[in-house]
Design an enzyme around this catalytic site. Structure first.
Site, PDB file in Angstrom:
ATOM      1  N   LEU A   1       0.835  -1.205   0.000  1.00 52.32           N
ATOM      2  CA  LEU A   1       0.000   0.000   0.000  1.00 52.32           C
ATOM      3  C   LEU A   1       0.874   1.262   0.000  1.00 52.32           C
ATOM      4  CD1 LEU A   1      -2.741  -0.943   2.641  1.00 52.32           C
ATOM      5  CD2 LEU A   1      -2.674  -1.448   0.185  1.00 52.32           C
TER       6      LEU A   1
ATOM      7  N   HIS B   1      -1.043 -12.951   7.746  1.00 59.90           N
ATOM      8  CA  HIS B   1       0.211 -13.462   7.183  1.00 59.90           C
ATOM      9  C   HIS B   1       0.435 -14.893   7.690  1.00 59.90           C
ATOM     10  CE1 HIS B   1       4.182 -13.187   5.430  1.00 59.90           C
ATOM     11  NE2 HIS B   1       4.629 -13.810   6.511  1.00 59.90           N
TER      12      HIS B   1
END
Ligand code: GRF
Length: 198
Positions: free
Chosen positions: A99, A115
């Site tokens: 991002l 994750h």
């Protein structure tokens, strides 16, 4: 769909299969995530399998491709789509892009990522293979806030998964994924509960 002003509006960003997106959407629908609505699923890839799964659940979907633009220009279009839908919380779920700082600043403290390792071990790509290559005996999954670091933001929750002697990246990934689906819903609940206190 709920009209209550306390209902938090979640957007989920995906790039592929979307099984974590499905887990979150089903947790909202089943009532294990409270006072929330999955209002939007965004994919940067038109062929993401998760898009159809979202549509089947009646969730609005958008494909916003990078199309040779800068990261900043791409993210600005996503930010505008989120703002137009008054999104409170952004969940990355297999979203394969980094991002921009504008995105992170606009939604700081309101962007979560999942994750497939026990961070801070094995950030980045192929976390399950990294765990096997290092001979780790335990791995797992982590939900964390997204900041400017790669998989390095403050941790919200983790689940451990044992590594077996004959594990492959595929078998370990499958075992971790089962835990990811439970952990993500738990983490979203924790974040929403804390926001309601403030
Ligand atoms: C998951 O393993 C997640 O931890 C990682 O990418 C994978 C996405 O899977 N960030 P899915 O698209 O949610 O099925």
């Amino acid at each position: 769909m709920s009209d209550s002003p306390s209902t938090k509006r979640i957007a989920i960003l995906i790039s592929g299969r979307g099984s974590n997106m499905v887990a979150l959407a089903d947790a909202v629908r089943g009532g294990s995530i409270l006072d929330a609505e999955v209002a939007l699923v965004v994919s940067d890839r038109p062929d993401a399998a998760g898009l159809e799964k979202a549509r089947q659940r009646g969730i609005e979907t958008l494909v916003i491709e990078r199309l040779g633009r800068t990261r900043e220009a791409h993210d600005r279009e996503i930010i505008a789509a989120l703002a137009a839908r008054k999104i409170d919380l952004v969940c990355l779920a297999g979203y394969m892009r980094i991002l921009s700082s504008e995105f992170i600043n606009t939604y700081r403290g309101r962007i979560l990522n999942i994750h497939p390792s026990l961070l801070p071990s094995f950030p980045g790509l192929d976390a399950q293979q990294q765990a096997l290559t290092h001979g780790a005996r335990i791995s797992g999954c982590t939900v964390h806030f997204v900041d400017e670091t790669l998989d390095g933001g403050p941790i919200i929750g983790q689940r451990e998964v044992p590594i077996c002697k004959d594990d492959t990246a595929e078998s370990l990934s499958a075992r971790i994924l089962t835990e990811e689906h439970k952990l993500y819903a738990e983490a979203v609940n924790i974040v929403l509960a804390n926001r309601n206190e403030n």
